[in-house]
Each structure stands twice: as C-alpha cells, then as structure tokens.
Design an enzyme around this catalytic site. Structure first.
Site, PDB file in Angstrom:
ATOM      1  N   GLY A   1      -2.590   0.817  -6.586  1.00  0.00           N
ATOM      2  CA  GLY A   1      -2.687  -0.491  -7.728  1.00  0.00           C
ATOM      3  C   GLY A   1      -3.967  -0.868  -7.950  1.00  0.00           C
TER       4      GLY A   1
ATOM      5  N   ASP B   1      -5.513  -7.086  -1.478  1.00  0.00           N
ATOM      6  CA  ASP B   1      -4.544  -7.295  -0.534  1.00  0.00           C
ATOM      7  C   ASP B   1      -5.574  -7.389   0.023  1.00  0.00           C
ATOM      8  OD1 ASP B   1      -2.205  -7.429  -2.699  1.00  0.00           O
ATOM      9  OD2 ASP B   1      -1.514  -5.285  -1.356  1.00  0.00           O
TER      10      ASP B   1
END
EC number: 2.7.1.90
Lengths: 419, 419
Positions: free
Chosen positions: B13, B144
């Site tokens: 991502g 994250d």
C-alpha cells in the site's frame, strides 16, 4: 449619526468559510462604530434571536475576530430551523422584532442559503408592517451552490477544491496499486439535489483519459448497465477506474441509489451511502476489487484546503452586507458578479432578496457531457476559477489554529419564549 | 571505484510520502554517480524486476525527481505480491538475481513494509549463496506504523496529521449543528490490526472534554453497551459526540464490526464499513441523528496535508539507504531513532534486516487509556512530534502539482518470465 446595534446569525449546514463571512460582517461593523454599536450574534442561529440567547461579539478581541477568517464551521452555532410563512409562524416573526427592539438592533445580517434568504425577506417585510426600522441583509452561503443571481455561493469553492484535490490524490493511489490490487475507487460527495460538487471532482482530470473516469450526477438517471460498461472500459484501457458519485444519484423513478430498501438480517434498513452501494454493484457485475470513501463533513469543514477565491468572496460578501445596510439598502443580498473567466475577475453587487428567495440554481444540462458521465468545457470554465488559490490557516502543534471565542451572553430583557 | 547500477522498487500500500523516499534514494544515487551508474525502478514494484519491466530513472530530469518529494502514491507503481519462502519460490528469487546480473544491478533498494523487509533479506541471502555481489537495503514505509526498531514508519505521520486535522475540523462542524441537527459524527480510519491511526485522531482534542469523545481501537474488545453509555454521556454533556473508529474494530470473539454477516434483500453480504455499522447501532440504541465518513484512500494519499516531519524522515531514510549501501552495509534498514520528545530530535541509524523481518510493532497497552476509549499522555508524547510541521506542495490551477515522469523502459535482455 445615531448609533444602533446589529444582529448576525448563521443558518443551516455550515461551511469551511462561513466564519470568514462572519469576520467580514464584524470587522466592517467595527470600522463603522460611529453608526453601529454592538454586534450581537445569535447563539445557534435564529434560535438565539427567538430565545434571546445573544452573544455579545463586542467583547471578543480583534485577534479572535480575525481568526474567524481561517476557522471552519459556525463559530456562533448554526441551526436547521425554518420559519414557515408569516400566517403560520406570525408569533415567531413578531418575537424576532420584539427582541430586536429590546436590544436596539436595527441591522439584521442573516448568513445562510435559500431558506434563510426567504426568512430574511419576511422579517424585513414584517418589520416594515410593524413600523420597526430594520435593515435586513442576507449574506449568501451554501456548499450546494444553488443560490440564484450570485455567480457562486460562498462555501462551494472550498468544497470543490477539496473534492478535486482528493480525487486527484486518490487517483494517484489507485493508479499505483491497480496492477495487482484495487481496480475501482468510488468517492461519494455531497449534493443531494444538484451535481455541482460532483462536477468539481472532474476538475482533477485535465487531459483526455485522466481520472475521474466517471462522474455520476443526480441530474442523470442512473443506468446500471451503462455505468458498468464504462467502468469495464476504463479498467481495460487504463487498468483502473475512478468514480465520483453524488449522494443524490438516483434511478429514473427518483429512488436514491443509497435508499435501496434493503434490510439486514435483523430487518433494519440497510445502512450505508451511495459509494458502498455502487462499489457492491461493481463487485457483483464485474468482479473488480474496490475501495470507497465517503467524505461527508470532512469536505465542507476542510478549511485547511480552502480556496483562496472562496475565502476572499466569503469575506467580501460579509463586508459588503454592512456597507449595503449602512447605505440603507434593505432586503438585499450581496451577490458575486463574474466579470471574466480568465483571468477570473469578480465584484460584489446588491441583489433584491425578492429575486433570491425561493429560487434554486440547478446545473445547466450543457454543463454535463452528452454521455452523462463528465463535465463539458463550459462547466470547466465556470468551475476552474472557483478553486484558485490557497489560503492555508496558521498551524500550531501540527494542527490548524482556530478562533477561540469568549461568547459572553447578553443579559435577557424579555420573558421566556417557547419555540 | 567501479560503477554499477541500482534497482529501486515500491511495495504494498502506498503513502503520501513514499515518493519522497524514492526522491531521497534517487537524488543520493545521482550525487554518487562515480559509483552508481543508472537507477532502474521496477514498474509496479518487484513484479517489474521479475518480468524485467524496468524504468530507466536516469532519463528523468532533476526537476521531475525533485517533484517526487511532493507527489503522493507510488510514482513507479507498487504491487501487492509477496514472495514466499525460498523453497517454494526459489525460481522467483533466482530470477531476480538473474535480472540484476543482466543489468549489472549491484544495489537493491526495496521500499515497503514488513513483508518487503523479509523479501529484501531473503534476496540478500540468496545472492550471497549464488555468489552474486548484491547490497540489499530495505527502505521503511507503511501507514500502519507497525515496523519494529524504527521510531515510526514513514507514511504514518502524514496520515496521523490528516486524521487529527479532519477530526478537529469535522468536530467544529458538528458542534455548530448539534443544537437542532446531527448529534453524533463517526469517522472511520485505517488500521486493521493496530490502532495507531485511530490514536492519531485523539490528537485533535487538546483539553478535557474536547472531541473526539471516543476512540475505538482494534486492540480493545468492542462492548456495545459500554460504547452506547459513553455516547449518551457525551451528547448529554457536550451536546454532541465525535467518534474515531478503526476499521479493525472487533468484538471479543475477533469478528470485525464491519463483517457482521448481514445480508441484503438479494442475499448479498452487507456492504459498508465500520462507520455506517456503528452509526446504525447508535441510531437504533439511542435514536440520535448521525453523520459518518470513511476516509479510505483519502487519508493515505493526502500529500496536500503531509507532516513535514514525515516528509523529512521519508526523504532521509531514502538518502541513508544509499549511504549504507555505498558503505557496504548489506541487509540493513535505515531506522529512525528518537533522541528526544520535546523538542523532537531524531537521527537515522542502520538496523539489521534480520531484526526487522517478521516482527510487528503493536500499540503498547499503556498507550490506550484504561477505559479503552482514548489515549494516554505517554501516547500523546509519542505521537505529537510526528505531525509537526507543514510541507504544502506547490499548487497549479488550484490543484497540487505532481511529478510527471517519462518512464522510459529499459530494453529487455532475458527471456520472458511467467509470474
């Protein structure tokens, strides 16, 4: 000349720049302190006037007022409270005049959309009938961009800039990922009745084939097969597909896409907006992996990315409202007049409220491409200037600095009033 | 010294600042053109290396490379493609070495999260076994924030700033409206396994009672009754309630809130994320009017609101990667080391990839308030510096300017390779 007080209230859904209009009104009043005494703001909009819940703005520092220019949302509180016709709600209109009289308020600045323009006009008419000398000016505001006469509605340009920028950024994201992952990205935007905000998403694309590949307007009947064909074509040609969809997207029979009547396992109405509904259809019909976003309040509160043009115009209509009032121009709205597209030039002129109230400005059909999935050059010429320029707020500790108001209340003089 | 080529690829991502790391790598390579010849980038990440689909970065102008610093997403294309263990995927690892050998690539810079750190380590080990002289460096990246050793993961600080700012702005919006309209606003944020991004939402509140009133973490079992009690308390006390909820919010048995197993009228799995699910529960249990937003890609692509700290760190780890490689430090990751909280001071140091691969950094329990609905002072001290500073991109025609790359392909020298 004699000095009288002014009343200012915010109405309806707030915007990133409605406080910039407040700033314009208040600073202009302060510059004219020979004629305007105190500025009172309605706590939570017109309800503040009805319940005599008034904020004494004169006790706020110049710094706090200046900071309103870069503070999103409604600093004095807004409300969704529509005064109906004078026959039904006559006591409410009379109460307004009573409160104004009790606090020597002779200037009424009402900052809102179409409904508040109508209220403003009625208050003006009733005060005349009752022989109370009030000058009522409507200050335009709405992200929906549906006010007539004015070139655009302050608040819209900043949402447009936010949506165009977010569409551009998210398009780069999916373009990076589409080889092995997400193929379709759906962004849901506001605008239940008109596609102005959805149209702004199209500004992200500047050349042939640029995302967004589809814009879905409330003005165009949703045709699932046609949409799916375009999504598939885009994924095959570009590797991915970016869709900007209006929350007001609807079928030919008028049913909203988001209001599908589906129920969950417990019998509750299915939750969720247009974006997840449309994404689900795409998964079902074409099998593509998708992501979706619903910007909701983020889009209309995003002062951090306001359009400088919009901020300047929001301030200017606030300032002009005071000038019009002092000039004795009653029942008017300062309207933005476009002088040229490129370079964008504009001025603010007075429009009679009678011409504004109860008229909505819709997207002209020739602003939407013939296939219904994008905007025309004409639309782009109209929209492009509205997102020009940046006006970043000051930041402190990594976050936008916002106005901190003291909000001193004015002592009540009248008996309580039940809404 | 002899001159050899470098290979750079983006993995997983993307973020608002992964291209800033690319910029750091490429500009550092250009400064060392006595030892590094050409930089080749993998088109769509490691797949580009496997399929010999290489972009010749040396043909990009200095201006285009500099513009990467302010361009979100993965400019060379990323991919979700995990190489498994060497036994299963040995031909793939060997193919990588083969491609590197064919193009005289002796420096391998792999920009990604935990999985790519692992791949990077394995490539390094295999090249050693095969006697091919490769220096492999992992450049950290992930929104994250779950990479170990490094103080934080480049990409996270900008999402954190975006979520904190959006929470602040939307909170002002609902605060203006709550007297007569919306009482609850729910913002769904990324982070399926850890609540780092949700925690960042809490930075919007700086004093007692400031919104957000609830943060819902994936680390804390979702207790509907407890949540509802807090929502009701907040609405009664403040007039409204702002909730930041992680997409990973889950019940005690591990079921995600969003994955409720509900089906619509056609028998399809219910669409929609945590935000609409939670908003629906609130409507059902408490009857409050709500709004909800799902930021999705908008949060990780929002380069227009990047944290300057994050951009600087992303660039620094890219630059340091090249310095480590030239220093002969194989199988390393440049990690950010925090020297002090306030003022925030940091440096970049080499960490052995063996210590990075296959280890996740979770939110410490003492970063979450005892009641489970907010962050502790300790967490705030950790997070606050990461959102400091602004680094607005240049704008053109009202939109962020992004890098336009030519992406010239390198001529293939090897037979085709099927993935």
């Amino acid at each position: 000349m004699a000095q009288h007080n002014a009343f200012y209230a915010q109405s309806g859904g707030v915007t990133a720049v409605i406080n910039a209009s407040a700033c314009g009104v208040i600073e202009a009043c302060r510059r004219h302190d020979d004629r305007i005494g105190k500025v009172y703001a309605g706590h939570n909009g017109i309800i503040g006037a009805l319940t005599e819940d008034l904020i004494d703005v004169s006790q706020e520092s110049d710094e706090a007022i200046a900071a309103l220019r870069h503070t999103p949302a409604g600093a004095f509180g807004s409300c969704r409270y529509k005064l109906k016709d004078i026959e039904t709600h006559r006591t409410q209109y009379e109460r307004l005049i009573e409160v104004f009289r009790a606090h020597d308020i002779r200037y009424f600045f009402y900052n809102g959309g179409g409904d508040s323009a109508d209220t403003c006009l009625k208050v003006s008419q009733l005060s005349e009938k009752m022989g109370y000398p009030l000058t009522a000016i409507h200050v335009p505001k709405t992200v929906d961009n549906d006010l007539p006469i004015t070139d655009n509605s302050p608040g819209f340009g900043s949402v447009a800039k936010y949506i165009a920028t977010s569409t551009l950024e998210a398009s780069l994201d999916i373009a990076s990922m589409c080889a092995t992952s997400t193929k379709v990205f759906v962004l849901e935007v506001m605008g239940r009745h008109a596609g102005w905000i959805a149209a702004a998403g199209a500004l992200a694309g500047q050349g042939e084939g640029d995302p967004p590949h589809l814009v879905i307007f409330p003005e165009i009947d949703f045709d699932r097969a046609a949409v799916m064909a375009r999504v598939e074509e885009s994924v095959k040609k570009c590797g991915y597909c970016v869709i900007v969809v209006s929350e007001g997207a609807r079928y030919e029979d008028g049913t909203f896409l988001a209001d599908s009547g589906n129920t969950d396992a417990f019998g509750h109405r299915q939750l969720g907006g247009v974006a997840p509904t449309l994404a689900g259809m795409i998964k079902q019909d074409l099998g593509y992996k998708y992501h979706w976003a619903v910007a909701d309040y983020l889009q209309r509160a995003a002062r951090h990315l306001a359009s400088k043009t919009d901020v300047d115009q929001a301030y200017a209509v606030g300032e002009k409202a005071v000038e019009l009032a002092l000039d004795g121009q009653n029942a008017k709205m300062p309207a933005i007049k476009r002088i040229s597209d490129e370079p964008y030039a504009w001025t603010v002129e007075a429009a009679p409220l009678a011409d504004v109230a109860n008229r909505e400005k819709f997207m002209p059909r020739d602003f939407i491409r013939e296939d219904g999935f994008g905007i025309t050059e004409q639309c782009r010429r109209y929209l492009a200037p509205l997102i020009q320029g940046e006006d970043f707020p000051p930041f402190e500790n990594g976050l936008p600095k916002v106005a901190k108001l003291a909000k001193h209340r004015v002592e009540r003089k009248l008996p309580e009033f039940k809404l």
